[in-house]
Design an enzyme around this catalytic site. Sequence first.
Site: not given
Ligand code: PGA
Length: 244
Positions: A11-13, A95, A97, A164, A170, A206, A227-228
């Site tokens: 997930n590149w956000k 998600h 977010e 998640e 994050g 994470s 994500g990251g």
């Molecule tokens: P993260 O994000 O790996 O940076 O914690 C995961 C996500 O939000 O899908």
Amino acid sequence: MAQRRPLIAGNWKMHGLKADTGWVEAFAAAADTGACDVLVCPPFTLLETMGGLLSRHGLALGAQNCAEEAEGAFTGDVSAAMLADAGCSHVIVGHSERREGHAESDALVRRKALAAIEAGLVPVICVGEHRAERESGQAVETVLAQLAGSLPDISATQLVVAYEPVWAIGTGLTAGPEEAQAMHAAIRAAFPGADRDRLRILYGGSVKPGNAAALMACPDVDGALVGGASLDPDAFAQIVNLAS
Ligand code: PGA
């Protein structure tokens, strides 16, 4: 996990410009994707460009959100049919977010998941508890309630669930393998019938090369939503290689 092929999703956000699409070749050179499905979810603006590059390597393309409506006067929104038209096979819905930053309710997530199915996409439905809910012993109850509200009435084979924990996204914190396994088993048990064993449940929050192996070793963890670490092609390839 034996009966389910692992799925590792990136997930590149809100990251990535055209100049970053060399990622695909760098990832493909470092990853062994023979025993694992790989899905990459870049921002909307890169879907077409990335889709062409990913498909050359047998990698799937997904989006990070879709509208609940099929079409119409919804300025700024993108429908699931448009995502399918751009080459997507999957779309992330719910998600945290979006649930938090855009006040998306379970009911809205459910309608988005349904819109995705209707457009021929696989929704990756995200659920997860806050830290206070985990600390007060309410994690499983919270996640199962969120799931019940967010799931359309469809077969478990048509969707993917991503667990998640909000406190792990994050932050560098992850659920331990025991916590992840217990939650994934509870999520699986909430699905009726034989399809239950075919449902893929991803862990997210994470995930890094250093913790992925222990998480993937859990019997009910069928992959990861990263994500990251998905922004770094080598780190993402290492996670894929651990899952293969
Ligand atoms: P993260 O994000 O790996 O940076 O914690 C995961 C996500 O939000 O899908």
